[in-house]
Design an enzyme around this catalytic site. Sequence first.
Site, PDB file in Angstrom:
ATOM      1  N   HIS A 237      -3.854  -8.906   3.841  1.00 24.98           N
ATOM      2  CA  HIS A 237      -5.288  -8.936   4.131  1.00 24.98           C
ATOM      3  C   HIS A 237      -5.556  -9.828   5.338  1.00 24.98           C
ATOM      4  CE1 HIS A 237      -6.563  -7.849  -0.265  1.00 24.98           C
ATOM      5  NE2 HIS A 237      -6.285  -6.790   0.464  1.00 24.98           N
TER       6      HIS A 237
ATOM      7  N   ARG B 258      -1.230  -2.154  -7.092  1.00 22.51           N
ATOM      8  CA  ARG B 258      -1.432  -3.213  -6.089  1.00 22.51           C
ATOM      9  C   ARG B 258      -2.387  -4.262  -6.651  1.00 22.51           C
ATOM     10  NH1 ARG B 258      -1.525  -4.401  -0.421  1.00 22.51           N
ATOM     11  NH2 ARG B 258      -3.587  -4.817   0.426  1.00 22.51           N
TER      12      ARG B 258
ATOM     13  N   HIS C 146      -2.957   2.166  -6.057  1.00 25.56           N
ATOM     14  CA  HIS C 146      -3.826   1.028  -5.760  1.00 25.56           C
ATOM     15  C   HIS C 146      -4.050   0.160  -6.997  1.00 25.56           C
ATOM     16  CE1 HIS C 146      -5.714  -0.400  -2.167  1.00 25.56           C
ATOM     17  NE2 HIS C 146      -6.812  -0.736  -2.822  1.00 25.56           N
TER      18      HIS C 146
ATOM     19  N   ARG D 162       0.839  -1.197   0.000  1.00 31.54           N
ATOM     20  CA  ARG D 162       0.000   0.000   0.000  1.00 31.54           C
ATOM     21  C   ARG D 162       0.878   1.253   0.000  1.00 31.54           C
ATOM     22  NH1 ARG D 162      -1.974  -3.470   4.141  1.00 31.54           N
ATOM     23  NH2 ARG D 162      -4.071  -4.287   3.747  1.00 31.54           N
TER      24      ARG D 162
END
Length: 279
Positions: free
Chosen positions: A248, A225, A222, A137
Site C-alpha cells: 500500500h 489477502r 482478495h 494480489r
Amino acid sequence: MEDFLNYLSKQKNYSDKTIKNYKIDLELYFSFLKNNRLNYKKITYEHLSGFLTLLYNMGYKNKSISRHISSLKSFYKYLYDEEIIKENPAKLLQLPKRELRLPRYLTINEIESLLELESLSLRDKLIIELFYSTGIRVSELVNIKIKDIDLKEKTIKITGKGNKQRIVLFGSVCKNLLEEYMTDREYLFLNNKGGKLSQSGVEYIVSNISLKSNVRTKFTPHTLRHTFATHMLDNGSSLVTVQKLLGHNDLETTSIYTHVSNERLRRVYLDSHPRARRK
C-alpha cells in the site's frame, strides 16, 4: 482523452486495468458534456459539481464517486500542465468521505481446514497458501517468475501496482509446497496450454475451492489477502509492517484492518471481562 491515457501508460506506468477504469470514467464524463453541449476546455467548477450530482442521483456510491473525482482531477491536471487550458476547474474538487466497509476474512481454523482438504491439488494448495502467507494480489501472483523466488531466504520479489517492486516473505509450509511444485520454467503458474495463468483463471480456481470447502464464508483471492492482514495485526504486527507487505502506498488504506482487529478485541472483552457481561 487518448493522449491523456497514453500519458498514463507511457509516463506514469499505470496498469492496463487502471487505464481502463480511467477511460470508462472519462467516457461517461464526455457523454455528460455532449448531452449538455459543453466544451471540455471551458468547464467550470460548477459544471463538474453538476456532473457529480448526476452520479449521486444515479445511485453511485462514495467509492465510485471518489474514483470519478480522481479521474477528473488527473485529467484536468494533465490539460493544465500541457497548457491546453489556462485554469484547472477540478483543483477544488473534494473526495467524499469513505464509507467504512469492513473487509471479510477467514478465521485461523477455517484457513487450516481449507488447506487440509484432500481434494486440493498441489497447485491449488500452493495458490491458497501463497495468498494467505504473503497477502499478495491476484495480479501479482500470476506474474511471479521462478527467478523471483528465493527459497533459502524465503522471499519473493513482487511487482505491484505502477510496476513498484517489493519483497514479501513466506514460511516453511509454503517453502515445502514451492519446492515440490517448482520446475524449470519462466512463470510459477501456467495454464493448460503452457502459457501464463490469467487473473480470471486464478479467480475461477479459488471460486471453485470456495464452493467445495466447508468454509461458510464465501471467499475470493482478495478475502485471503484481507485474512493475511487481519491475522498479522491480531498477532501483534505493526500497521506499517502490514502496509509494506501489502504494497500500500498510503497507510490510511491499510488502517481499515485495524477496525477489524478492534472489533475482535471488543468481542473478546465482552466475552471475557466479568463486569462487561454484567447488566
